[in-house]
Design a protein around this motif. Structure first.
Motif, PDB file in Angstrom:
ATOM      1  N   GLN A 146      -0.431   7.238   2.867  1.00 38.61           N
ATOM      2  CA  GLN A 146      -1.173   8.460   2.572  1.00 38.61           C
ATOM      3  C   GLN A 146      -0.595   9.622   3.385  1.00 38.61           C
ATOM      4  O   GLN A 146      -0.621   9.601   4.606  1.00 38.61           O
ATOM      5  N   ILE A 176      -2.091   1.828  18.056  1.00 32.08           N
ATOM      6  CA  ILE A 176      -3.433   2.246  17.614  1.00 32.08           C
ATOM      7  C   ILE A 176      -3.309   3.132  16.379  1.00 32.08           C
ATOM      8  O   ILE A 176      -3.999   2.955  15.379  1.00 32.08           O
ATOM      9  N   ARG A 177      -2.380   4.092  16.454  1.00 31.80           N
ATOM     10  CA  ARG A 177      -2.175   4.983  15.314  1.00 31.80           C
ATOM     11  C   ARG A 177      -1.692   4.193  14.091  1.00 31.80           C
ATOM     12  O   ARG A 177      -2.147   4.430  12.978  1.00 31.80           O
ATOM     13  N   ASN A 178      -0.766   3.256  14.322  1.00 31.92           N
ATOM     14  CA  ASN A 178      -0.252   2.471  13.189  1.00 31.92           C
ATOM     15  C   ASN A 178      -1.366   1.688  12.506  1.00 31.92           C
ATOM     16  O   ASN A 178      -1.437   1.639  11.276  1.00 31.92           O
ATOM     17  N   LEU A 179      -2.228   1.087  13.331  1.00 32.18           N
ATOM     18  CA  LEU A 179      -3.333   0.312  12.754  1.00 32.18           C
ATOM     19  C   LEU A 179      -4.297   1.234  11.999  1.00 32.18           C
ATOM     20  O   LEU A 179      -4.723   0.918  10.884  1.00 32.18           O
ATOM     21  N   ALA A 180      -4.608   2.379  12.603  1.00 32.79           N
ATOM     22  CA  ALA A 180      -5.541   3.321  11.961  1.00 32.79           C
ATOM     23  C   ALA A 180      -4.988   3.803  10.622  1.00 32.79           C
ATOM     24  O   ALA A 180      -5.711   3.824   9.608  1.00 32.79           O
ATOM     25  N   LEU A 181      -3.714   4.170  10.602  1.00 35.78           N
ATOM     26  CA  LEU A 181      -3.134   4.679   9.350  1.00 35.78           C
ATOM     27  C   LEU A 181      -3.007   3.574   8.301  1.00 35.78           C
ATOM     28  O   LEU A 181      -3.234   3.806   7.111  1.00 35.78           O
ATOM     29  N   ALA A 182      -2.661   2.376   8.754  1.00 34.79           N
ATOM     30  CA  ALA A 182      -2.578   1.249   7.802  1.00 34.79           C
ATOM     31  C   ALA A 182      -3.948   1.003   7.176  1.00 34.79           C
ATOM     32  O   ALA A 182      -4.057   0.705   5.977  1.00 34.79           O
ATOM     33  N   ALA A 183      -4.998   1.145   7.978  1.00 35.86           N
ATOM     34  CA  ALA A 183      -6.357   0.937   7.450  1.00 35.86           C
ATOM     35  C   ALA A 183      -6.720   2.017   6.439  1.00 35.86           C
ATOM     36  O   ALA A 183      -7.333   1.721   5.409  1.00 35.86           O
ATOM     37  N   ILE A 184      -6.333   3.236   6.726  1.00 36.48           N
ATOM     38  CA  ILE A 184      -6.628   4.330   5.777  1.00 36.48           C
ATOM     39  C   ILE A 184      -5.881   4.100   4.460  1.00 36.48           C
ATOM     40  O   ILE A 184      -6.427   4.281   3.375  1.00 36.48           O
ATOM     41  N   ASP A 185      -4.629   3.654   4.564  1.00 37.77           N
ATOM     42  CA  ASP A 185      -3.854   3.342   3.351  1.00 37.77           C
ATOM     43  C   ASP A 185      -4.524   2.203   2.567  1.00 37.77           C
ATOM     44  O   ASP A 185      -4.657   2.265   1.346  1.00 37.77           O
ATOM     45  N   ALA A 186      -4.940   1.167   3.299  1.00 38.81           N
ATOM     46  CA  ALA A 186      -5.567   0.009   2.639  1.00 38.81           C
ATOM     47  C   ALA A 186      -6.895   0.414   1.995  1.00 38.81           C
ATOM     48  O   ALA A 186      -7.216  -0.018   0.882  1.00 38.81           O
ATOM     49  N   LEU A 188      -7.030  -5.190  10.838  1.00 43.53           N
ATOM     50  CA  LEU A 188      -6.999  -4.277   9.693  1.00 43.53           C
ATOM     51  C   LEU A 188      -8.345  -4.311   8.968  1.00 43.53           C
ATOM     52  O   LEU A 188      -8.920  -3.270   8.630  1.00 43.53           O
ATOM     53  N   ILE A 205       0.760  -6.031  11.718  1.00 47.16           N
ATOM     54  CA  ILE A 205      -0.664  -5.758  11.911  1.00 47.16           C
ATOM     55  C   ILE A 205      -1.472  -7.006  11.617  1.00 47.16           C
ATOM     56  O   ILE A 205      -1.297  -7.643  10.575  1.00 47.16           O
ATOM     57  N   VAL A 245       0.842  -1.206   0.000  1.00 49.00           N
ATOM     58  CA  VAL A 245       0.000   0.000   0.000  1.00 49.00           C
ATOM     59  C   VAL A 245       0.874   1.252   0.000  1.00 49.00           C
ATOM     60  O   VAL A 245       2.004   1.216   0.485  1.00 49.00           O
ATOM     61  N   VAL A 279     -10.836  -1.114   8.361  1.00 52.94           N
ATOM     62  CA  VAL A 279     -11.198  -0.720   6.990  1.00 52.94           C
ATOM     63  C   VAL A 279     -12.709  -0.831   6.798  1.00 52.94           C
ATOM     64  O   VAL A 279     -13.333   0.017   6.158  1.00 52.94           O
ATOM     65  N   LEU A 339      -7.669  -3.190  19.553  1.00 55.20           N
ATOM     66  CA  LEU A 339      -6.433  -3.507  20.270  1.00 55.20           C
ATOM     67  C   LEU A 339      -6.639  -3.585  21.784  1.00 55.20           C
ATOM     68  O   LEU A 339      -5.694  -3.847  22.523  1.00 55.20           O
ATOM     69  N   LEU A 356     -14.464   2.120   7.881  1.00 52.72           N
ATOM     70  CA  LEU A 356     -14.281   3.290   7.007  1.00 52.72           C
ATOM     71  C   LEU A 356     -15.199   3.259   5.786  1.00 52.72           C
ATOM     72  O   LEU A 356     -15.287   4.228   5.039  1.00 52.72           O
ATOM     73  N   ALA A 388     -11.126   5.589  12.233  1.00 51.65           N
ATOM     74  CA  ALA A 388     -10.053   4.587  12.236  1.00 51.65           C
ATOM     75  C   ALA A 388      -9.431   4.461  13.625  1.00 51.65           C
ATOM     76  O   ALA A 388      -9.175   3.345  14.105  1.00 51.65           O
ATOM     77  N   LEU A 389      -9.195   5.589  14.288  1.00 54.21           N
ATOM     78  CA  LEU A 389      -8.568   5.537  15.614  1.00 54.21           C
ATOM     79  C   LEU A 389      -9.507   4.897  16.640  1.00 54.21           C
ATOM     80  O   LEU A 389      -9.065   4.118  17.493  1.00 54.21           O
ATOM     81  N   THR A 394       4.302   8.513  17.711  1.00 49.99           N
ATOM     82  CA  THR A 394       4.217   8.052  16.324  1.00 49.99           C
ATOM     83  C   THR A 394       4.314   6.536  16.194  1.00 49.99           C
ATOM     84  O   THR A 394       3.938   5.972  15.180  1.00 49.99           O
TER      85      THR A 394
END
Lengths: 538, 176
Positions: A188, B7-17, A277, A272, A185, A281, A255, A284, A247-248, B3
């Motif tokens: 972003q 939680i942040r890593n999972l959230a950002l990975a989901a947004i990327d996916a 994941l 992850i 991926v 997603v 988690l 979202l 997402a957060l 950073t």
């Protein structure tokens, strides 16, 4: 730069076959020319592929192929004997095969594969996705390969362990395929840039609570006019914030200790879990909002919501914690996001920008809130009308609607005195008897509360003139109407929650005065508008 | 939020996916596959013919050909493999333990050919369609006339694609 471009092209080339395979499934047509798979199913399929969360669905698919073969002789007949892959079509197909196999049992909700020790269940609601997954596997891995991979468990009664082995074989094939066709991926930048800003301005707040109205507006004011990052539109910034909140929130939930962690995932190393994941997603996906679900369930057949009403409600984040965290931003997006969009489009077309920017005297936020209220009140009236139709058709969904629309009503009229109970004070409500009594009730405005509610419902039915709400077409529309009841109730609940809980505490007249000035200032600078109207200064 | 926060890593990975999913589902992708459901419909619905673009695609796509062959063969009542390479002349008869397929020119009009199929076992299930795979990878199908006893006969133009394909020894025939 050349190397970067080359890599990008290679990555795109790598994914072409995968895109084509997904597109092939999205475009597969039913006999009537409509789509074989719903958009929701196609999105779910793409999600389990991209998130690599296919282990459980492939296990379900393996059991379903066993069940289909054991009952129907050939899994192909079951999967492709139906034209449109819907849960009701699968329910009908399995119902026709009822009792065809000892180790497969079929219930109202789904199919069970009975093993020696335990039972594996697959609900009808999952079957459209599993059918799409099978089609994806046949398209990418090949029909002969999957046919042979699964033949051992389809031909005879087998243990669950054998089905698991088959599922694992399919997993390995898909893993190998995705290794060659699913590119990594792309990170972003917009969301990461926004979160950096949040970190600098959130004080000691953490997680999604750090994303507030002030942070969103502050970020837009800071970066809208710059070229560091694409942040020119308020709507774009709002959407970034909203998606991060969703997402957060879900990431935090996943988690937490409430969810079991997958064995083998190295969280310390930043790995992850695909199931986590997938869950984030999934949250979202705007297609899962009550409004989208209702539109998808009813389509053109039963107009619980029409196009203009849907457009109004589409401003509202109905499925997440956005409005709780940043209620002002929701209305800023609805009002000024739309104003900015109109400005941008007019500029693109070269049109005159005659419409003045909103002023505090317009009470723009309060007018918008009144509009939301009017739309959802209309939906509530349609739900009341639907209750009459469903009551006439003796559908249980009529009771769900009655409970929601008149929660404080006295249901005692449906009770029967139980002579065997030994006490005159004990009143029991036997479910079946109560249900029958409910359907026997006649509308009566001057009768008990339930009869009066029915009279209201009948009156509402007569006043409505929309697709699906007519006596002459009721026979066709009543099934769709009944299916839509949970979505209608979710839409009403979610909208009322926003209006009554999230938006109510805000001093909207005060915010209108501040925002009229703030937005006018930046929009004039961004689009070179003059002071009085939205006309170009030049 | 630090950073390296999981939680942040999972959230950002989901947004990327999620962005990648949207890219994958964008319309306008060049057609590279034929949907399996389309192949099933072609195999099972006697009235359905592949649209011209899909038929052409099928000729050039060995994976789609293998998929279709598996779909057809899985539910085939009978299969007649290609004939020996030495059979270079026009083929007029194919035979297995269970069936005979014969092509006979019409006496009245030589431009017409009788396609006759006979089942050797009077108890055997009667096919309603035949599928012919040509050496070039083309697929042709024909809805058969109802059987009278063990026999069905259909008259076709000699230029009919099924007749032309059946005339070549490399053709493979499936009865369904």
């Amino acid at each position: 730069m050349a190397t970067l471009l080359e890599n990008l092209n290679l990555e795109e080339g790598k994914s072409d076959a995968l895109r084509a395979a997904l597109s092939c499934i999205a475009e597969a047509s039913a006999l009537d020319g409509g789509p074989r798979y719903s958009e929701k199913v196609t999105r779910e399929l793409a999600r389990i592929i991209v998130c690599r969360s296919y282990a459980k669905p492939l296990l379900e698919l393996s059991h379903l192929m066993v069940a289909a073969s054991r009952c129907g002789g050939s899994y192909e007949n079951l999967f492709w004997g139906i034209s449109r892959a819907t849960s009701s079509e699968f329910r009908r197909s399995f119902a026709a095969l009822h009792g065809a196999s000892d180790d497969i049992s079929i219930s109202e909700h789904g199919v069970s594969h009975n093993g020696e020790v335990d039972v594996f269940q697959i609900s009808f609601a999952r079957m459209p996705l599993l059918a799409a997954l099978l089609e994806f596997m046949l398209t990418t891995i090949g029909f002969p390969e999957i046919d042979e991979m699964t033949s051992a468990v389809r031909d005879r009664a087998v243990t669950h362990e054998a089905v698991l082995e088959t599922a694992r074989a399919m997993q390995r094939s898909l893993y190998a395929y995705l290794k060659d066709h699913l590119p990594p991926v792309q990170r972003q930048r917009r969301e990461r840039h926004f979160l950096d800003y949040v970190d600098q301005h959130a004080g000691n707040r953490t997680d999604a609570n750090a994303i507030t109205d002030d942070v969103v507006l502050g970020y837009w004011l800071a970066f809208a006019e710059g070229s560091d990052i694409e942040a020119k539109t308020y709507r774009g910034v709002y959407e970034t914030a909203r998606r991060l909140i969703i997402a957060l929130d879900v990431a935090e939930d996943r988690l937490s200790s409430r969810h079991a962690r997958t064995i083998g995932t190295d969280f310390e190393a930043g790995e992850i879990d695909p199931a986590n994941l997938d869950a984030v997603v999934s949250a979202l996906d705007d297609g899962e909002s009550p409004l989208q679900r209702l539109i998808e369930t009813c389509g053109e057949q039963v107009k619980f919501i029409n196009v203009s009403e849907a457009e109004v409600l589409s401003d509202l984040p109905l499925n997440d914690g956005t409005a709780r965290r940043m209620p002002k931003s929701v209305l800023r997006n609805a009002v000024f996001g739309a104003v900015q969009l109109r400005l941008t489009m007019a500029l693109r077309r070269g049109d005159a920008l005659a419409q003045p920017l909103p002023s505090a005297a317009d009470e723009f936020y309060q007018a918008r809130l009144a509009l939301y209220n009017a739309v959802i009140s209309g939906t509530e009236k349609l739900a009341l009308a639907a209750m009459w139709a469903l009551h006439q058709a003796q559908r249980n969904e009529a009771i769900e609607l009655a409970l929601k629309l008149a929660p404080d009503i006295n249901w005692g009229v449906l009770a029967r005195h139980d002579n065997d109970a030994g006490s005159e004070n004990v009143v029991s409500i036997a479910a079946v008897g109560a249900l029958n009594k409910f359907f026997e009730l006649e509308p009566n405005a001057r009768g008990d509360e339930l009869s009066a509610l029915l009279a209201d419902a009948k009156r509402a039915w007569r006043q409505v003139n929309r697709a699906g709400f007519r006596d002459d077409a009721l026979e066709i529309s009543v099934d769709v109407m009944a299916e839509a009841v949970p979505d209608v109730l979710r839409l009403i609940d979610a909208t009322r929650q926003l209006l009554d809980r999230d938006f109510k505490p805000v001093d909207w007249p005060g915010v209108e005065i501040q925002d009229a000035s703030t937005f006018a200032g930046i929009l004039r600078r961004l689009y070179a508008l003059n002071e009085d109207t939205a006309q170009h200064a030049d | 939020m630090p950073t390296d926060d999981p939680i942040r890593n999972l959230a950002l990975a989901a947004i990327d996916a999620d962005r990648q999913i949207k890219t994958f589902l964008q319309p306008g992708v060049k057609r590279e596959n034929i949907a399996i459901s389309t192949l099933f419909r072609y195999a099972n619905d006697p009235g359905y013919e592949l649209p011209a673009d899909l038929a052409q695609h099928l000729e050039n796509d060995p994976i789609a050909q293998a998929n279709l062959m598996r779909i057809i063969s899985n539910a085939a009542l009978e299969h007649i493999p290609m004939l020996a390479a030495a059979a270079s002349d026009t083929v007029t008869r194919r035979e297995t333990d269970k069936t005979v397929l014969i092509l006979t020119p019409s006496r009245a009009d030589p431009a017409q050919i009788y396609l006759t199929i006979e089942m050797k076992d009077p108890e055997a299930a009667r096919p309603s369609q035949i599928f012919v795979s040509s050496a070039e990878g083309q697929w042709h199908k024909l809805q058969l006339a109802p059987f009278v006893g063990v026999r069905t006969q259909t008259i076709l133009e000699s230029e009919h694609e099924v007749i032309v394909a059946l005339s070549h020894p490399e053709a493979v025939v499936y009865f369904r």
